[in-house]
Design a protein around this motif. Structure first.
Motif, short mmCIF file in Angstrom:
data_model
loop_
_atom_site.label_atom_id
_atom_site.label_comp_id
_atom_site.label_asym_id
_atom_site.label_seq_id
_atom_site.Cartn_x
_atom_site.Cartn_y
_atom_site.Cartn_z
N ILE A 101 -45.95 -13.52 -6.01
CA ILE A 101 -45.05 -12.52 -6.61
C ILE A 101 -44.49 -12.96 -7.96
O ILE A 101 -44.04 -12.13 -8.74
N GLY A 102 -44.50 -14.25 -8.25
CA GLY A 102 -43.90 -14.74 -9.48
C GLY A 102 -44.60 -14.26 -10.74
O GLY A 102 -43.95 -13.84 -11.70
N ASP A 103 -45.93 -14.32 -10.74
CA ASP A 103 -46.68 -13.89 -11.93
C ASP A 103 -46.46 -12.41 -12.24
O ASP A 103 -46.16 -12.06 -13.39
N PRO A 104 -46.59 -11.52 -11.25
CA PRO A 104 -46.32 -10.11 -11.57
C PRO A 104 -44.89 -9.86 -12.06
O PRO A 104 -44.67 -8.99 -12.90
N LEU A 105 -43.92 -10.61 -11.54
CA LEU A 105 -42.54 -10.43 -12.02
C LEU A 105 -42.42 -10.75 -13.50
O LEU A 105 -41.72 -10.05 -14.24
#
Length: 142
Positions: free
Chosen positions: A97-101
């Motif tokens: 989820i970190g990259d899309p955020l």
């Protein structure tokens, strides 16, 4: 130790990878903890800022058919982002989820300095925790 910076940078972009094992290996070799923390944090933060830049750039193509998100999906993502706010970047270290955020932060034009601050806190905290865990658990085996 430059390798740690590069691995951490690549790991934070949309490319697959993980810097944790590299960090642990260098820690076991006795490299200075502050240098490890600084390089890993800087590389990982820069990688996430690349994602922010990609998001900023990609937004101009949102009406193209090949754009990966539909207008409805983009509107839903924007509502979620606005609901949780820029502090959601504190989760930028979380796998999957970190990259899309970070890409969303770019798409929704979060100012650079605020994106950098949130991401730096998240990434620095993560590497500080990893180094503390390495000291607690890896010391007997290194």
């Amino acid at each position: 130790m430059l390798s740690l910076f590069l691995v951490a940078l690549a790991s934070a972009t949309l490319l697959p990878g993980g810097s944790e094992l590299w960090l642990a290996r260098l820690w076991c070799q006795g490299e200075p903890v502050l240098a490890l923390w600084s390089l890993a944090t800087a590389g990982n933060t820069l990688g996430s800022l690349i994602n922010v830049a990609l998001g900023r750039y990609a937004r101009r193509y949102q009406h193209r058919r090949w754009f990966p998100a539909s207008p409805r999906g983009l509107a839903r993502a924007e509502r979620g982002y606005r609901r949780f706010g820029e502090a959601s970047l504190l989760l930028s270290w979380v796998p999957v989820i970190g990259d899309p955020l970070t890409v969303l932060a770019g798409i929704f034009r979060l100012p650079w300095w605020r994106a950098t601050l949130w991401i730096l806190i998240a990434k620095g905290g993560r590497y500080a925790l990893l180094l503390w865990l390495a000291d607690a658990w890896l010391a007997p085996v290194c």
